[in-house]
Scaffold this motif. Structure first.
Motif, PDB file in Angstrom:
ATOM      1  N   LYS A  59     -21.967  19.216  15.761  1.00  0.00           N
ATOM      2  CA  LYS A  59     -22.229  20.430  14.985  1.00  0.00           C
ATOM      3  C   LYS A  59     -21.501  20.388  13.648  1.00  0.00           C
ATOM      4  N   GLU A  60     -20.238  19.955  13.705  1.00  0.00           N
ATOM      5  CA  GLU A  60     -19.436  19.909  12.473  1.00  0.00           C
ATOM      6  C   GLU A  60     -19.982  18.876  11.490  1.00  0.00           C
ATOM      7  N   SER A  61     -20.448  17.757  12.031  1.00  0.00           N
ATOM      8  CA  SER A  61     -20.999  16.699  11.193  1.00  0.00           C
ATOM      9  C   SER A  61     -22.238  17.190  10.441  1.00  0.00           C
ATOM     10  N   ILE A  62     -23.152  17.849  11.147  1.00  0.00           N
ATOM     11  CA  ILE A  62     -24.373  18.326  10.498  1.00  0.00           C
ATOM     12  C   ILE A  62     -24.057  19.430   9.487  1.00  0.00           C
ATOM     13  N   ASN A  63     -23.068  20.274   9.786  1.00  0.00           N
ATOM     14  CA  ASN A  63     -22.649  21.286   8.808  1.00  0.00           C
ATOM     15  C   ASN A  63     -22.150  20.630   7.520  1.00  0.00           C
ATOM     16  N   ARG A  64     -21.356  19.560   7.676  1.00  0.00           N
ATOM     17  CA  ARG A  64     -20.885  18.841   6.482  1.00  0.00           C
ATOM     18  C   ARG A  64     -22.056  18.245   5.717  1.00  0.00           C
ATOM     19  N   LEU A  65     -23.017  17.686   6.458  1.00  0.00           N
ATOM     20  CA  LEU A  65     -24.196  17.081   5.838  1.00  0.00           C
ATOM     21  C   LEU A  65     -24.947  18.096   4.987  1.00  0.00           C
ATOM     22  N   VAL A  66     -25.237  19.263   5.557  1.00  0.00           N
ATOM     23  CA  VAL A  66     -25.989  20.287   4.827  1.00  0.00           C
ATOM     24  C   VAL A  66     -25.209  20.766   3.618  1.00  0.00           C
ATOM     25  N   ASN A  67     -23.918  20.937   3.767  1.00  0.00           N
ATOM     26  CA  ASN A  67     -23.101  21.374   2.634  1.00  0.00           C
ATOM     27  C   ASN A  67     -23.114  20.333   1.518  1.00  0.00           C
ATOM     28  N   GLU A  68     -23.046  19.055   1.887  1.00  0.00           N
ATOM     29  CA  GLU A  68     -23.081  17.988   0.879  1.00  0.00           C
ATOM     30  C   GLU A  68     -24.431  17.948   0.169  1.00  0.00           C
ATOM     31  N   ILE A  69     -25.509  18.204   0.888  1.00  0.00           N
ATOM     32  CA  ILE A  69     -26.826  18.252   0.257  1.00  0.00           C
ATOM     33  C   ILE A  69     -26.877  19.370  -0.770  1.00  0.00           C
ATOM     34  N   SER A  70     -26.335  20.537  -0.415  1.00  0.00           N
ATOM     35  CA  SER A  70     -26.330  21.663  -1.360  1.00  0.00           C
ATOM     36  C   SER A  70     -25.533  21.323  -2.608  1.00  0.00           C
ATOM     37  N   ASN A 102     -23.789  13.602 -12.118  1.00  0.00           N
ATOM     38  CA  ASN A 102     -24.167  12.467 -11.280  1.00  0.00           C
ATOM     39  C   ASN A 102     -23.327  12.511 -10.009  1.00  0.00           C
ATOM     40  N   ARG A 103     -23.922  12.990  -8.938  1.00  0.00           N
ATOM     41  CA  ARG A 103     -23.182  13.106  -7.668  1.00  0.00           C
ATOM     42  C   ARG A 103     -24.004  12.477  -6.544  1.00  0.00           C
ATOM     43  N   ASN A 104     -23.433  11.470  -5.905  1.00  0.00           N
ATOM     44  CA  ASN A 104     -24.093  10.791  -4.779  1.00  0.00           C
ATOM     45  C   ASN A 104     -25.487  10.277  -5.144  1.00  0.00           C
ATOM     46  N   ASN A 108     -25.089  18.287  -3.781  1.00  0.00           N
ATOM     47  CA  ASN A 108     -25.889  17.318  -4.532  1.00  0.00           C
ATOM     48  C   ASN A 108     -26.934  18.014  -5.392  1.00  0.00           C
ATOM     49  N   ILE A 109     -27.558  19.045  -4.837  1.00  0.00           N
ATOM     50  CA  ILE A 109     -28.582  19.793  -5.595  1.00  0.00           C
ATOM     51  C   ILE A 109     -27.940  20.544  -6.754  1.00  0.00           C
TER      52      ILE A 109
END
Length: 323
Positions: A296-307, A318-320, A309-310
């Motif tokens: 759960k924590e991993s996917i939360n980090r993933l979604v936050n990182e996507i946001s 230039n991010r990721n 990046n956007i």
């Protein structure tokens, strides 16, 4: 800066019902419209994405033909680290930015690696099954000692692939009192602090794989390598299917060339019924369905990182960026 951006998530099922509201907070001046699709087939890409400014995808493949039909598309956010599902050359030619996310699942993968390892070492899966099948209930003493249990302390662990995941596994292994060997690339002279590949396999009680799947690592572990291992060796793969030759592994497990193995990944996913590992019925193999990354924590980090990046993309940062 646009007043509205259209975001399409092609395989939201991989995000496991995580709260995605963070994607609505890209910029106070920008309104986001998000369309969610649990899964998306090849034939549905154009229909769902023809109006998209941003596509978020984990495993849906976007080829040149797909990208060429999406003139509004400005950004592809890969909800993963690997980029092989996107035609990066075409994206660059078409002026489509591509980002990924790295490092978000390290804690989750390391934890799952040790879950698999300790399950095998303790024979936990066998004892759990015994309790379910009434074996303990029929025991002549207070416990049941039908299966062997072994400590990891003082065992030698060989790690194949020494990026963040390999380093994370090494840290936990050392806390358990294990001796850690870092494998040098196969066929290369060992660098300082690393051990010759074949020598490491020969010495190891446990081998844990954390390298990427490339042309060089395809079938990295096959008959020759398995025959180098101790009969008591345990093999763990939480990296990628295809790094271990599946038929060779079944042969090694059946013949007791090695003691046991656990894998979270297969060459083809989801698994085929005729995959040799799926068909294998021995109790010295554990298979999990590519879940090591998905706490759960991993996917939360993933979604936050996507946001993030956007946000960076619309702030001309230039991010990721991978393209």
């Amino acid at each position: 800066m646009p007043s509205t951006i259209n975001i399409v998530i092609l395989d939201a099922a991989t995000l496991n019902n995580t709260d995605l509201s963070v994607l609505n907070k890209i910029n106070a001046k920008i309104m986001t419209q998000i369309e969610f699709y649990e899964t998306t087939s090849k034939t549905q890409i154009f229909e769902r994405c023809h109006n998209a400014d941003i596509i978020i995808t984990n495993k849906v493949h976007l080829a040149h033909h797909d990208l060429a039909q999406l003139p509004k598309l400005k950004l592809i956010c890969i909800a993963a680290t690997g980029t092989n599902n996107i035609n990066l050359i075409s994206a660059k030619k078409l002026g489509i930015a591509v980002t990924n996310v790295a490092g978000y699942s390290t804690a989750s993968v390391v934890q799952h690696t040790f879950t698999l390892l300790l399950t095998l070492m303790n024979s936990s899966h066998k004892y759990i099954q015994d309790c379910q099948n009434g074996v303990w209930q029929k025991s002549s003493m207070f416990c049941s000692l039908k299966h062997s249990m072994n400590e990891v302390q003082n065992k030698t662990l060989a790690i194949i692939g020494y990026g963040d995941l390999g380093k994370g596994v090494a840290d936990i292994a050392q806390a358990f009192g294990m001796h850690v060997l870092i494998c040098e690339r196969k066929g290369s002279q060992p660098r300082e602090g690393r051990t010759d590949f074949n020598s490491a396999l020969t010495q190891a009680d446990i081998i844990s794989i954390h390298c990427p799947l490339t042309a060089e690592t395809h079938n990295l572990i096959s008959d020759t390598e398995l025959n180098l291992m101790k009969p008591s060796a345990v093999l763990i793969n939480t990296a990628r299917g295809g790094i271990v030759d599946e038929k060779a592994l079944v042969n090694a497990l059946e013949s007791k060339t090695i003691q046991a193995a656990a894998t979270d990944v297969l060459t083809k996913e989801p698994a085929d019924d005729d995959n040799p590992l799926i068909r294998y019925s021995g109790n010295n193999l554990i298979i999990t369905p590519h879940i090591a990354w998905a706490s759960k924590e991993s996917i939360n980090r993933l979604v936050n990182e996507i946001s993030l990046n956007i946000k960076a993309f619309y702030n001309d940062e230039n991010r990721n960026r991978v393209e």
